[in-house]
Design an enzyme around this catalytic site. Sequence first.
Site, PDB file in Angstrom:
ATOM      1  N   GLY A  14       0.832  -1.198   0.000  1.00 43.49           N
ATOM      2  CA  GLY A  14       0.000   0.000   0.000  1.00 43.49           C
ATOM      3  C   GLY A  14       0.860   1.239   0.000  1.00 43.49           C
ATOM      4  N   THR A  16       1.491   3.513  -2.124  1.00 41.54           N
ATOM      5  CA  THR A  16       1.028   4.762  -2.754  1.00 41.54           C
ATOM      6  C   THR A  16      -0.169   5.352  -2.019  1.00 41.54           C
ATOM      7  OG1 THR A  16      -0.398   3.517  -4.268  1.00 41.54           O
ATOM      8  CG2 THR A  16       1.834   4.034  -5.030  1.00 41.54           C
ATOM      9  N   LEU A  19      -2.106   6.622   3.973  1.00 41.54           N
ATOM     10  CA  LEU A  19      -1.424   6.334   5.231  1.00 41.54           C
ATOM     11  C   LEU A  19       0.094   6.379   5.057  1.00 41.54           C
ATOM     12  CD1 LEU A  19      -1.374   5.317   8.198  1.00 41.54           C
ATOM     13  CD2 LEU A  19      -1.468   2.994   7.279  1.00 41.54           C
ATOM     14  N   ASP A  90       0.380  -6.504  -8.321  1.00 38.15           N
ATOM     15  CA  ASP A  90      -0.924  -6.734  -7.714  1.00 38.15           C
ATOM     16  C   ASP A  90      -0.752  -7.734  -6.577  1.00 38.15           C
ATOM     17  OD1 ASP A  90      -3.606  -7.709  -7.156  1.00 38.15           O
ATOM     18  OD2 ASP A  90      -4.200  -6.674  -9.000  1.00 38.15           O
ATOM     19  N   LYS A 154      -5.933  -1.239  11.821  1.00 39.85           N
ATOM     20  CA  LYS A 154      -7.343  -1.538  12.047  1.00 39.85           C
ATOM     21  C   LYS A 154      -8.120  -1.270  10.750  1.00 39.85           C
ATOM     22  CE  LYS A 154      -9.056   2.927  13.756  1.00 39.85           C
ATOM     23  NZ  LYS A 154     -10.299   3.201  13.103  1.00 39.85           N
ATOM     24  N   ASP A 183      -2.529   0.364  16.895  1.00 39.04           N
ATOM     25  CA  ASP A 183      -3.540   1.362  17.245  1.00 39.04           C
ATOM     26  C   ASP A 183      -2.772   2.653  17.500  1.00 39.04           C
ATOM     27  OD1 ASP A 183      -5.387   3.064  18.409  1.00 39.04           O
ATOM     28  OD2 ASP A 183      -6.376   1.496  19.571  1.00 39.04           O
ATOM     29  N   HIS A 184      -2.841   3.580  16.560  1.00 39.86           N
ATOM     30  CA  HIS A 184      -1.965   4.749  16.651  1.00 39.86           C
ATOM     31  C   HIS A 184      -2.231   5.582  17.904  1.00 39.86           C
ATOM     32  CE1 HIS A 184      -5.509   6.548  14.607  1.00 39.86           C
ATOM     33  NE2 HIS A 184      -5.163   7.623  15.266  1.00 39.86           N
ATOM     34  N   LYS A 188       0.543   7.820  21.108  1.00 41.54           N
ATOM     35  CA  LYS A 188       0.501   9.234  21.484  1.00 41.54           C
ATOM     36  C   LYS A 188       1.176   9.439  22.837  1.00 41.54           C
ATOM     37  CE  LYS A 188      -3.602  10.310  18.762  1.00 41.54           C
ATOM     38  NZ  LYS A 188      -2.884  11.166  17.814  1.00 41.54           N
ATOM     39  N   HIS A 246      -9.910   2.267  19.868  1.00 41.29           N
ATOM     40  CA  HIS A 246      -9.359   3.449  20.530  1.00 41.29           C
ATOM     41  C   HIS A 246      -9.975   3.694  21.912  1.00 41.29           C
ATOM     42  CE1 HIS A 246      -7.456   4.072  16.813  1.00 41.29           C
ATOM     43  NE2 HIS A 246      -8.337   4.849  16.242  1.00 41.29           N
ATOM     44  N   LYS A 336     -18.387  12.361  15.062  1.00 43.94           N
ATOM     45  CA  LYS A 336     -17.952  13.207  13.951  1.00 43.94           C
ATOM     46  C   LYS A 336     -18.769  14.501  13.942  1.00 43.94           C
ATOM     47  CE  LYS A 336     -15.329  10.024  11.778  1.00 43.94           C
ATOM     48  NZ  LYS A 336     -13.893  10.190  11.523  1.00 43.94           N
TER      49      LYS A 336
END
Length: 485
Positions: A14, A16, A19, A90, A154, A183-184, A188, A246, A336
């Site tokens: 992935g 390109t 993320l 691919d 995730k 899990d970003h 933190k 999260h 959101k």
Amino acid sequence: MIKNNISNVMVIFGGTGDLTHRKLMPALYNLKYQKILPENFAVVSIGRRDKTEEQYRKEVLESVKNYSRFDIDEKVWQDLSERIYYKRFDFVYDNGYMELSSFLKELDEKYNTKGNRVYYLAVAPEYFGIIVEKLYRHGMVNNETSWQRVVIEKPFGEDLESARKLNKMITDVFTERNTYRIDHYLGKEMLQNIMVIRFANVFFEPVWNRRYIDNVQISSNEMVGIENRGGYYEKAGALRDMVQNHMLQLLTLTAMEPPVNLDTESIRDEKVKVLKSLEILNPEAVEKNVVRGQYAGYRQEDKVSPTSNTETFVALKVHVENFRWAGVPFYIRTGKRMPEKSTQIVIQFKPLPGILYFKEYKNLLPNLLVIKIQPEEGVKLQFNAKVPGAGDITIQPVDMDFCQNCQISNNSPEAYERLLYDVMRGDSTLFTRWDEVEYSWKFVDAIAEAWKNKTPDFPNYQPGTWGPKEANELLLRDNRMWWNV
């Protein structure tokens, strides 16, 4: 156990994607800038778009310029860019893996990486199993004379059943020890600080229990909508996208018991105990204690059904049923299109007996400990004090406020910097163990199952508000309120 040899080739499937450009490549540059990235290192990006290595490196440079927290140092960039390679194929066909296997052996010779690999799957979940199986089939996973680790973003499954199937596919090849479910949030700075605040300060841990704490509120709010993620969000919703990972991770770090020591498994063991102690909500409890919402305009977003019942907001009340927390409600809220972007944990302490100042001053605010995770990173303690001056006593809340990223000179590391470095050195403390995933899904699946039997009245809140009115009522009926501090 953390390995000393962190030399490796990182392979990003992935390469390109958004993320990779927004997070992974800037994180690698920042590590290189700080002289943390190993000298024996290279990165191979795999994508399906047709582009040359030179084109790809130029695109990565633009990403680093836009998203790195450090300015471009030409010498640092030159050294890193020469180690960035791009391969087009691919993911579902064998030919590309055969070529990749040979190419990685060449890089091992060139950079003396000894066969060590980090395989980062920055792709849609439906490719996880395919990629892992192909890597194994073509001899790129042995974990004997060298180590190979896989990093998975995730969502880890769509429910408990799919998560179990996915887990078996991956751990049959890499084993649990070499599987890193990222899990970003756990990368933190302030998340890592929660345990320090609790266990390195004598005045917090003694009151971190049901005798002194009235309730705990965990909120993660975003001002933006779903942006360009309509296809994904329609399948996930706020419950699976945020609560399952999260929000429950924030809860475990807040509620866990002191680990026997600070090694990886001891910390993870205590987090799992919290998840095992969560009350599983039956349909009646879901009806009473869980609120879901959808902002007006969601159904007009790209790749969203005009009759969608996908939730963009969840608020819930849950209990951790153990001795420390018996009777203390944990309120979780995420949504959101909220009025502000913020993630925070609010510990509200119980009031003192209704005598002395609490008898005379009826509206004294409670003591609060606020752990601010983003965008501000810090800790705030709210307590009551006298307003200076002669005459009648006036009491007001005052703050002791520590903000670790408010000054420009304190440039906090991005979460992915810490997490990528931890993968390289074999430290999985900040990654999710399988049993954490399993118990999280058990909790979330009970809510999702209860929702199947009732059609929500969506949309039910306007953008720029704090969600549906029922979210406030969830606390008001307990004579409490949400704290937005």
